[in-house]
Scaffold this active site. Structure first.
Site, short mmCIF file in Angstrom:
data_model
loop_
_atom_site.label_atom_id
_atom_site.label_comp_id
_atom_site.label_asym_id
_atom_site.label_seq_id
_atom_site.Cartn_x
_atom_site.Cartn_y
_atom_site.Cartn_z
N ARG A 35 -24.98 -30.99 12.63
CA ARG A 35 -23.94 -31.60 13.47
C ARG A 35 -24.51 -32.35 14.68
O ARG A 35 -23.79 -33.12 15.32
CB ARG A 35 -22.97 -30.53 13.96
CG ARG A 35 -23.56 -29.54 14.93
CD ARG A 35 -22.55 -28.48 15.33
NE ARG A 35 -23.11 -27.54 16.30
CZ ARG A 35 -22.46 -26.48 16.76
NH1 ARG A 35 -21.24 -26.22 16.32
NH2 ARG A 35 -23.03 -25.67 17.63
N GLU A 36 -25.80 -32.12 14.98
CA GLU A 36 -26.33 -32.75 16.18
C GLU A 36 -27.65 -33.46 15.90
O GLU A 36 -27.67 -34.63 15.55
CB GLU A 36 -26.51 -31.70 17.30
CG GLU A 36 -26.76 -32.31 18.66
CD GLU A 36 -26.73 -31.26 19.76
OE1 GLU A 36 -27.01 -31.61 20.91
OE2 GLU A 36 -26.45 -30.08 19.45
N CYS A 42 -35.09 -25.98 18.70
CA CYS A 42 -36.54 -25.85 18.89
C CYS A 42 -37.20 -27.20 19.13
O CYS A 42 -37.91 -27.41 20.11
CB CYS A 42 -37.18 -25.18 17.68
SG CYS A 42 -38.98 -25.21 17.70
N GLY A 180 -34.01 -14.48 34.95
CA GLY A 180 -34.46 -14.10 33.61
C GLY A 180 -35.91 -14.46 33.42
O GLY A 180 -36.29 -15.62 33.57
N GLY A 182 -37.91 -13.74 30.57
CA GLY A 182 -38.44 -13.78 29.22
C GLY A 182 -39.29 -15.03 29.04
O GLY A 182 -39.66 -15.69 30.02
N VAL A 269 -31.08 -16.01 30.54
CA VAL A 269 -30.80 -14.59 30.34
C VAL A 269 -30.47 -14.25 28.90
O VAL A 269 -29.66 -13.37 28.62
CB VAL A 269 -29.65 -14.14 31.28
CG1 VAL A 269 -30.11 -14.13 32.72
CG2 VAL A 269 -28.42 -15.04 31.11
N HIS A 443 -70.15 -18.74 18.82
CA HIS A 443 -70.51 -18.75 20.24
C HIS A 443 -70.94 -20.16 20.64
O HIS A 443 -71.65 -20.82 19.88
CB HIS A 443 -71.67 -17.78 20.48
CG HIS A 443 -72.21 -17.85 21.88
ND1 HIS A 443 -71.59 -17.20 22.93
CD2 HIS A 443 -73.30 -18.48 22.40
CE1 HIS A 443 -72.29 -17.42 24.04
NE2 HIS A 443 -73.32 -18.20 23.75
#
Length: 464
Positions: A35-36, A42, A180, A182, A269, A443
């Site tokens: 729809r968009e 994402c 928030g 996270g 949040v 390394h």
């Protein structure tokens, strides 16, 4: 006359478009309804554009740290409008790429809103007008999720932002409150801090990045404060007051109330699933806490209807959605995919310093009754990290002391989001400490710290 398909996917995000492509590869006649924007949240409003912004803030940080590398520059500045414009261009480029992939795989794409309309039926509309009626044996719901809105912190497009408004700000705020901590909140807090804003990060729980190992959370908290951020944990937001050009938050910490005023506020949040207006009423699809309940194969309980991605349970990550998409489609095709083990899904947070983890934390391992062996290795002991000028952070490994199983790996520091896949593969292959210790790491690389963290768990660390 309804159009006939073998599979219809509702939602074109990293779960939906991947499901459609895999189904087409398996010779199913496939349709996708979006729809968009193809690519979903994402690609258009999350993972990708935020990384473009964070790259800009990383450059800004480096430009103001040139003296440490022997360089000098005068009048270092940025054009914030161009920073945002580049982020949107990156998202646009990749959205176009998804459109190309779907066309290449002969997936029929409908631009509109899909709603279940009886067994095996979907009605597609656009702006309230009919677009198509579809019939199919199989439906995959991949409608995703949106930002959770708390009363008093409703995004207004000007002073209070959700992640959407924060991605296309009309101005670079001089001060900012982020509610928030996270992944989303910490990334935006880190971005604006490194672009020069005064940032206050507020978290209701007792530590930031609460899903991460406690040692990782503590390290990031200390790093943020060292960079100039104000971090408030175990904090309760009592009220939000807006004026013409500022936001004031009344926040309670340790029984004491204080007021903080800033140019803008970002609310980060959590999320809620997009379960509304997709025709779930009257079906056997079960919804709990705004998310669709499925079995390990993605089946919802309604014949022929499956669900994947952020619409379903945690972790709410793009790569989890894509993995679910492939497994669900292959199950529909009669194949025998491996059901997903969510503890093998890596999590990444792209703040400065970066955070990455897979498996379970040390506390969770002990809670589950494991006797553990824990290894740690700091990047200050890694030659490549020191040469890069990024020696802060560490790698932590958690093993079952009896079996040698790698229960979890937790990292904070330079490019750990790129390195976590090494431990993810190890867990998928059910590797023990023996294979990891006997693996040769190149390394000089930052990844050598991963090897040393394993060695440390067994008393064999070399460089500390």
């Amino acid at each position: 006359m309804a159009e006939q398909f073998d599979l219809v996917v509702v939602g074109g995000g990293p779960g939906g478009y991947v499901a459609a492509i895999r189904a087409a590869q398996l010779k199913m006649k496939t349709a996708l309804v979006e729809r968009e924007n193809l690519g979903g949240i994402c690609l258009n409003w999350g993972c990708i554009p935020t990384k473009a912004l964070l790259r800009a803030s990383e450059i800004n940080h480096l430009l103001h740290s040139l003296d440490a590398y022997g360089f000098a520059a005068d009048n270092v500045r940025f054009d914030f409008e161009k920073v945002v414009k580049r982020s949107r261009a990156v998202a646009g480029q990749l959205s176009g790429g998804v459109k190309h992939l779907l066309r290449k795989n002969k997936v029929t794409v409908f631009d509109g809103h899909a709603k279940l309309n009886g067994p095996g039926k979907l009605a597609v509309t656009k702006d309230g007008k009919p677009v198509a009626d579809l019939e199919t044996k199989n439906i995959i719901l991949a409608t995703g999720a949106r930002a959770r809105v708390l009363p008093g912190m409703e995004p207004d497009g000007k002073l209070i932002w959700s992640y959407r408004e924060a991605l296309v700000p009309n101005t670079m705020p001089k001060s900012l409150i982020v509610v928030g901590s996270g992944a989303i909140g910490s990334e935006f807090a880190s971005f604006f801090l490194n672009m020069g804003a005064k940032v206050t990060l507020i978290e209701a729980l007792d530590r930031i990045l609460p899903v991460e190992d406690a040692e990782i959370s503590a390290f990031v908290n200390k790093a943020f404060v060292k960079q100039g951020m104000t971090v408030l944990t175990a904090a309760k937001v009592n009220a939000v007051r807006k004026t013409a050009d500022a936001v004031t938050v009344s926040v309670e910490v340790g029984g004491k109330t204080q007021e903080i005023t800033a140019d803008r506020l970002i609310s980060a949040v959590g999320i809620v699933g997009n379960v509304e207006d997709i025709g779930l009423e009257g079906t056997k699809v079960k919804v709990e806490r705004t998310h669709v309940v499925t079995d390990p194969a993605g089946f919802t309980g309604e014949p022929g209807v499956y669900a994947i991605g952020d619409l379903t349970g945690p972790p709410w990550l793009a790569h989890k959605a894509s993995h679910e998409a492939i497994a669900t489609v292959e199950g529909i095709a009669g194949m025998h995919p491996h059901h997903m083990d969510v503890t093998n899904i890596p999590g990444c947070t792209y703040c400065r310093p970066q955070v990455a983890s897979v498996g379970i934390t040390e506390a969770k391992a002990k809670e589950k009754g494991h006797e553990v062996r824990v290894g740690r290795f700091p990047f200050i002991g890694n030659g490549k990290a020191i040469a890069m000028g990024e020696p802060e952070g560490f790698v932590k490994t958690v093993f079952d002391a009896k079996t040698g199983e790698l229960l979890g790996a937790h990292m904070v520091g330079p490019e750990v989001t790129e390195m976590i896949q090494g431990y993810t593969i190890a867990r998928t292959l059910e590797t023990t400490e023996a294979e990891l210790m006997n693996t040769v790491f190149p390394h000089p690389t930052v990844s050598e710290a991963m090897h040393e963290a394993v060695l440390d768990a067994y008393g064999r660390v070399i460089h500390i």
